[in-house]
Design a protein around this motif. Sequence first.
Motif, mmCIF file in Angstrom:
data_model
loop_
_atom_site.group_PDB
_atom_site.id
_atom_site.type_symbol
_atom_site.label_atom_id
_atom_site.label_comp_id
_atom_site.label_asym_id
_atom_site.label_seq_id
_atom_site.Cartn_x
_atom_site.Cartn_y
_atom_site.Cartn_z
ATOM 1 N N ILE A 55 0.853 -1.189 0.000
ATOM 2 C CA ILE A 55 0.000 0.000 0.000
ATOM 3 C C ILE A 55 0.893 1.243 0.000
ATOM 4 C CG2 ILE A 55 -1.813 1.251 1.225
ATOM 5 C CD1 ILE A 55 -2.670 -1.425 0.029
ATOM 6 N N ARG A 84 -8.479 1.529 0.021
ATOM 7 C CA ARG A 84 -7.069 1.499 -0.380
ATOM 8 C C ARG A 84 -6.710 0.165 -1.025
ATOM 9 N NH1 ARG A 84 -3.884 4.520 4.699
ATOM 10 N NH2 ARG A 84 -4.980 6.528 4.473
ATOM 11 N N SER A 132 -5.331 -0.209 -4.882
ATOM 12 C CA SER A 132 -4.040 -0.851 -5.174
ATOM 13 C C SER A 132 -4.188 -1.958 -6.210
ATOM 14 C CB SER A 132 -3.424 -1.403 -3.884
ATOM 15 O OG SER A 132 -4.171 -2.502 -3.393
#
Length: 406
Positions: free
Chosen positions: A211, A248, A252
Amino acid sequence: MNKVVAFLFGLVCFSSHSFAATVPKPYVPDEPVAVVKSTPATKPAAKEITVIKRPVKKAATVAKTGAVKPLATKTKKTAKSVVKKKTTVTKLALNSTQRVNKYNQTQNRAKSRQLAQKSKNQTARISSRAHTVARPALVANDKPQRINTIPLDRSGPSLDSNAALIMNADTGRMVYGKNAARRTPIASITKLMTAMVVLDAGLSMNQPITISNADVDRVKKSSSRLEIGTTLSRYDIMWLALMSSENRAAHSLARTYPGGKGAFIAAMNRKARALGMRNTVFYDSTGLNKNNTSTAADLALMVQAAYRYPQIRQLSTSTEHDIISASGRPLHYQNSNALVREGAWDIGLSKTGYIREAGRCLVMVADVQNKPMVMVFLDAGAPSGRINDARNLKSWLERQPVNRLG
């Protein structure tokens, strides 16, 4: 005289002794005898029948003579005596009068048999640390078509959701609709398409993804528990995106796609066109962008398609998952759907979504009267509105004749 008295006395004693001998004595068994129910043997000539149930959880063997003999704690079970529960994988329904016939014809073709065999050889692993991708290949006749006939909101319950749709996942029959053709933002329902695009690409699910700062939400400024620098496998990343709607994680997945985010968004829209979703468009992989819009009718097609992926079914209906963050802290994630967490429903696929413009959204595949039903709820106002709508519609469906559910 004495002989007569003696004879009568002897007669009385003999009668008392005979009467006492005829009185039945109470039966006291040596040990309690458990009543067991044996399952029918597969072959009449079998010498033994394995008893499946017994209150004390000890198997017993019943011989031909009827005697009950206790066995060891580990009982032997023949392969033929064990009836395996059949699992039903819902097929992608066609929206036409010939959907069932076309599907059966397709299954009989050699090409479909080869595809099915290839899919079997690619075992889908449930572990969060390793995963083998089983790429589902769309067959031409399995391609869903645009839904043209949408029933009106007739006698169904009053819903908080501004748009809703119920459809039989096997037959494609529309059972209930409310503003099903109205276009609206879909929030994190987007992540179902995100997962399908990742799986279609055949990317390694063991590949580590870190991340980064690029995955931070700069659209809605939403928070995330997934720290920058956290490294997880692509499988774990997709797990968090589907189960807990982790933004997130979803971002990604697009960022690490071959060609980057732009290529990923293009693949999402191509997939939507291939599924017949003509009123749907995607601008990002998370659903945070309010321009990700669709209709309840289009989303029913997307849910049908997503349900064909065993990985999506598995991950979206998981109740919890643990990871280790970049700082070394263990993080515990739960499913964002309260109905999945409760475990009372038989749910085969689930995804929630929320942004202010979209309201509370929910899509599922749930069994009702032993039929898999696609449920779509969009733009509910109250935080509990979508869950209450699902419960009310399920209760309403359970009161309907079975033939009405398709």
